[in-house]
Write a protein that holds these residues in place. Structure first.
Motif, PDB file in Angstrom:
ATOM      1  N   LEU A   1       0.700  -1.269  -0.266  1.00  0.00           N
ATOM      2  CA  LEU A   1       0.167  -0.281   0.130  1.00  0.00           C
ATOM      3  C   LEU A   1       0.851   1.309  -0.121  1.00  0.00           C
ATOM      4  O   LEU A   1       1.452   1.707   0.691  1.00  0.00           O
ATOM      5  CB  LEU A   1      -0.737   0.291   1.024  1.00  0.00           C
ATOM      6  N   THR A   2       0.337   1.956  -0.482  1.00  0.00           N
ATOM      7  CA  THR A   2       1.307   3.072  -0.720  1.00  0.00           C
ATOM      8  C   THR A   2       1.171   4.477   0.640  1.00  0.00           C
ATOM      9  O   THR A   2       0.080   3.964   1.832  1.00  0.00           O
ATOM     10  CB  THR A   2       0.260   4.853  -1.800  1.00  0.00           C
ATOM     11  N   ALA A   3       1.806   4.764   0.931  1.00  0.00           N
ATOM     12  CA  ALA A   3       1.843   6.285   1.823  1.00  0.00           C
ATOM     13  C   ALA A   3       0.488   6.768   2.518  1.00  0.00           C
ATOM     14  O   ALA A   3      -0.420   6.466   3.690  1.00  0.00           O
ATOM     15  CB  ALA A   3       2.594   7.366   2.369  1.00  0.00           C
ATOM     16  N   TYR A   4      -0.414   7.221   1.246  1.00  0.00           N
ATOM     17  CA  TYR A   4      -1.717   7.890   1.733  1.00  0.00           C
ATOM     18  C   TYR A   4      -2.161   6.509   2.251  1.00  0.00           C
ATOM     19  O   TYR A   4      -3.278   6.356   3.340  1.00  0.00           O
ATOM     20  CB  TYR A   4      -2.011   8.092   0.190  1.00  0.00           C
ATOM     21  N   GLU A   5      -2.776   5.223   1.310  1.00  0.00           N
ATOM     22  CA  GLU A   5      -2.774   3.463   1.636  1.00  0.00           C
ATOM     23  C   GLU A   5      -3.373   3.400   2.459  1.00  0.00           C
ATOM     24  O   GLU A   5      -4.307   2.891   3.792  1.00  0.00           O
ATOM     25  CB  GLU A   5      -2.970   2.841   0.679  1.00  0.00           C
ATOM     26  N   ASN A   6      -1.468   3.035   3.115  1.00  0.00           N
ATOM     27  CA  ASN A   6      -1.398   3.424   4.908  1.00  0.00           C
ATOM     28  C   ASN A   6      -2.183   4.113   5.914  1.00  0.00           C
ATOM     29  O   ASN A   6      -2.389   3.371   7.118  1.00  0.00           O
ATOM     30  CB  ASN A   6      -0.068   3.102   5.622  1.00  0.00           C
ATOM     31  N   ILE A   7      -2.057   5.343   6.039  1.00  0.00           N
ATOM     32  CA  ILE A   7      -2.777   6.589   6.834  1.00  0.00           C
ATOM     33  C   ILE A   7      -4.066   5.742   6.525  1.00  0.00           C
ATOM     34  O   ILE A   7      -4.769   6.147   8.077  1.00  0.00           O
ATOM     35  CB  ILE A   7      -2.570   7.905   6.404  1.00  0.00           C
ATOM     36  N   ALA A   8      -4.534   5.840   5.778  1.00  0.00           N
ATOM     37  CA  ALA A   8      -6.414   6.061   5.248  1.00  0.00           C
ATOM     38  C   ALA A   8      -6.799   4.384   5.933  1.00  0.00           C
ATOM     39  O   ALA A   8      -7.916   4.844   5.837  1.00  0.00           O
ATOM     40  CB  ALA A   8      -6.480   5.981   3.751  1.00  0.00           C
ATOM     41  N   PHE A   9      -5.774   3.357   6.181  1.00  0.00           N
ATOM     42  CA  PHE A   9      -6.626   2.259   5.987  1.00  0.00           C
ATOM     43  C   PHE A   9      -7.547   2.113   7.292  1.00  0.00           C
ATOM     44  O   PHE A   9      -8.074   1.341   7.412  1.00  0.00           O
ATOM     45  CB  PHE A   9      -4.610   1.237   6.582  1.00  0.00           C
ATOM     46  N   PRO A  10      -6.769   2.223   8.630  1.00  0.00           N
ATOM     47  CA  PRO A  10      -7.946   2.289  10.126  1.00  0.00           C
ATOM     48  C   PRO A  10      -8.619   3.323   9.808  1.00  0.00           C
ATOM     49  O   PRO A  10     -10.302   2.616  10.418  1.00  0.00           O
ATOM     50  CB  PRO A  10      -6.820   3.121  10.711  1.00  0.00           C
ATOM     51  N   LEU A  11      -8.611   4.575   9.053  1.00  0.00           N
ATOM     52  CA  LEU A  11     -10.439   4.729   8.498  1.00  0.00           C
ATOM     53  C   LEU A  11     -11.256   4.148   7.953  1.00  0.00           C
ATOM     54  O   LEU A  11     -12.498   4.122   8.039  1.00  0.00           O
ATOM     55  CB  LEU A  11      -9.979   6.559   7.704  1.00  0.00           C
ATOM     56  N   ARG A  12     -11.039   3.435   6.388  1.00  0.00           N
ATOM     57  CA  ARG A  12     -11.460   2.444   6.077  1.00  0.00           C
ATOM     58  C   ARG A  12     -12.067   1.700   6.850  1.00  0.00           C
ATOM     59  O   ARG A  12     -13.318   1.174   6.822  1.00  0.00           O
ATOM     60  CB  ARG A  12     -10.809   2.240   4.667  1.00  0.00           C
ATOM     61  N   VAL A  13     -11.391   0.930   7.541  1.00  0.00           N
ATOM     62  CA  VAL A  13     -11.774  -0.414   8.739  1.00  0.00           C
ATOM     63  C   VAL A  13     -12.900  -0.095   9.428  1.00  0.00           C
ATOM     64  O   VAL A  13     -14.121  -1.068   9.671  1.00  0.00           O
ATOM     65  CB  VAL A  13     -10.599  -0.646  10.046  1.00  0.00           C
TER      66      VAL A  13
END
Length: 377
Positions: free
Chosen positions: A93-105
Motif C-alpha cells: 500500500l502507498t503511504a496514503y493508503e497506509n494512513i487511510a487504512f484505519p479510517l476505512r476499517v
C-alpha cells in the motif's frame, strides 16, 4: 482515580511459563501525559504495552479507560493508536493508503477519509509522499507515515513500542524533537516504550522504570535521575558511581558518609531514615578534580586518587580515577582545563548537594560500630 486520569492500570500480572513477565503493575496515567516505560530487554515494558493495546490478556488485574473497565476489550474497541517496532506498514500500500487504512476499517465516509489523511500528512510534514510505497521511503519517512496512520482516526491514546530503535543517531534526535512537537500540538496521551535512557529523559513527563516485571520507580525524569529509589535504577539510568559506604550522624547533627577513611557531607534527605551501611551514589558530573601539587595539603573534604585513563568524548572528557580498590568515573566539560594525565595523583571533591544514598546490606556490623565509635570520640 482522579478527574485528570485517563488510564488506570490496577494490579496487572502476566506469566509466561515459569517466568513472571509482569508482577503487580499499578499506575494512573494523566490525560495528555507523555509517559515512558523504560527498562532493559526482558523487563516487561513491551508486554505491558501489549496488555494496554489489547494484544495480550493479563492473568490478573484490570485496565480502566476513563473509569470504564476495558481489560477484555478487543484492540479495535479501545481506540488506541499503535506504532509498533519496525513501523508495521503494509508494503503493498502507498503511504496514503497506509494512513487511510484505519479510517476505512472504521467505515469512515470517503470524503472524510481524504480530508483527514491530508490533515495528518501535513501534521507530520510528509505532504507529497502519499503515492510512494514504503520501500521507496527512508527510515525517517516510514516512521512519520506510521505516526500519521496511528493519528488518523484521532485515538484516545497513542502507544509507541520503541518507535526509533531502527534509526541512526541523527534521525533519532530529529524524531525525538518531532514527537515532543506532536505531543504539545495535539495533546494526545502518549505511552512510549524504550530501553534508551537519554530518550526517556528527553521526552517524558514521567518515567516508569521496569525491571524483571516490576516497577522499580515511577516519577519525573529529574526525580528519577537525581533520587533513584534502588541500586538498579541508579545504575541503569545514566552513569553513576556506586560506592560502598557508611552513613552516620555527625557532631553537627547532619549525616556524613564515611568512605575510604574520608568524611563526605550530605544534604538533608539524601540518606535512609536510619544510619548504617549504604551505597553512596555520585554522578560523574558531580565530582570535581584537581591535580595534586607539592604544596597541597590533605583535608577531610578532598580525597586523593590516581588517574587511570582519560577519554575524550567530544563535548566532555571521561576520567577514570582509582581510590584504594575502587574506581570512579569523573566527567568534565571538554572546555574545562585539566592538566591531569594517566598516572597522576589528583584531589577529588564530591558535590554534597548531589550525593544520594541507597540501602546496602553488604557492610559488616563491626565496620559500622568501629566508625561510629571513631566519630563519637
Amino acid at each position: 482515580m482522579t478527574s485528570s486520569t485517563v488510564l488506570e492500570i490496577d494490579g496487572i500480572y502476566k506469566r509466561y511459563g515459569e517466568q513472571n513477565a509482569l508482577e503487580a503493575i499499578s499506575l494512573d496515567v494523566a490525560r495528555g501525559e507523555f509517559l515512558t516505560l523504560l527498562g532493559p530487554s526482558g523487563s516487561g515494558k513491551s508486554t505491558l504495552l501489549a496488555v494496554l493495546a489489547g494484544f495480550t490478556a493479563p492473568d490478573r488485574g484490570c485496565v480502566y479507560l476513563n473509569g470504564a473497565d476495558i481489560t477484555h476489550f478487543s484492540p479495535e474497541r479501545r481506540r488506541f493508536g499503535v506504532v509498533p517496532q519496525g513501523y508495521g506498514l503494509f508494503p503493498h500500500l502507498t503511504a496514503y493508503e497506509n494512513i487511510a487504512f484505519p479510517l476505512r476499517v472504521r467505515r469512515t465516509p470517503r470524503t472524510r477519509i481524504d480530508g483527514r489523511v491530508q490533515e495528518v500528512m501535513e501534521l507530520l510534514q510528509i505532504e507529497g509522499l502519499g503515492n510512494r510505497l514504503p520501500m521507496h521511503l527512508s527510515g525517517g519517512q516510514q516512521q512519520r507515515v506510521a505516526l500519521a496512520r496511528a493519528f488518523s482516526f484521532e485515538p484516545d491514546l497513542l502507544l509507541l513500542d520503541e518507535p526509533m530503535s531502527a534509526l541512526d543517531a541523527s534521525l533519532r534526535r530529529d524524531l525525538q524533537a518531532e514527537l515532543v512537537r506532536l505531543h504539545r500540538q495535539v495533546g494526545t496521551t502518549f505511552i512510549h516504550v524504550t530501553h534508551d535512557q537519554q530518550e526517556a529523559l528527553a521526552l517524558s513527563d514521567r518515567i516508569v522504570v521496569l525491571n524483571r516485571g516490576r516497577a522499580e520507580q515511577i516519577g519525573s525524569p529529574r526525580t528519577i535521575y537525581d533520587h533513584p529509589a534502588s541500586r538498579f535504577v541508579a545504575s541503569f539510568l545514566g552513569k553513576n558511581n556506586l560506592l560502598k559506604a557508611i552513613a552516620l550522624v555527625g557532631p553537627d547533627g547532619r549525616i556524613q558518609f564515611h568512605w575510604h577513611g574520608h568524611r563526605i557531607a550530605a544534604r538533608p534527605g539524601a540518606v535512609p531514615p536510619t544510619a548504617g551501611p549504604c551505597i553512596l551514589a555520585v554522578r560523574p558530573e558531580n565530582i570535581t578534580l584537581d591535580a595534586v601539587r607539592s604544596s597541597a595539603s590533605h583535608s577531610d573534604d578532598r580525597i586523593r586518587g590516581k588517574v587511570i585513563s582519560r577519554t575524550f568524548l567530544g563535548s566532555s572528557t571521561d576520567i577514570v580515577v582509582a581510590v584504594g580498590d575502587d574506581t570512579l568515573s569523573v566527567t568534565l566539560p571538554a572546555t574545562a582545563a585539566s592538566p591531569t594525565a594517566a598516572g597522576e595523583d589528583v584531589w577529588l571533591a564530591f558535590d554534597s548537594e548531589r550525593c544520594w544514598c541507597l540501602p546496602n546490606g553488604d557492610a559488616s556490623p563491626s565496620q559500622f560500630a568501629a566508625i561510629s565509635s571513631e566519630l563519637a570520640a
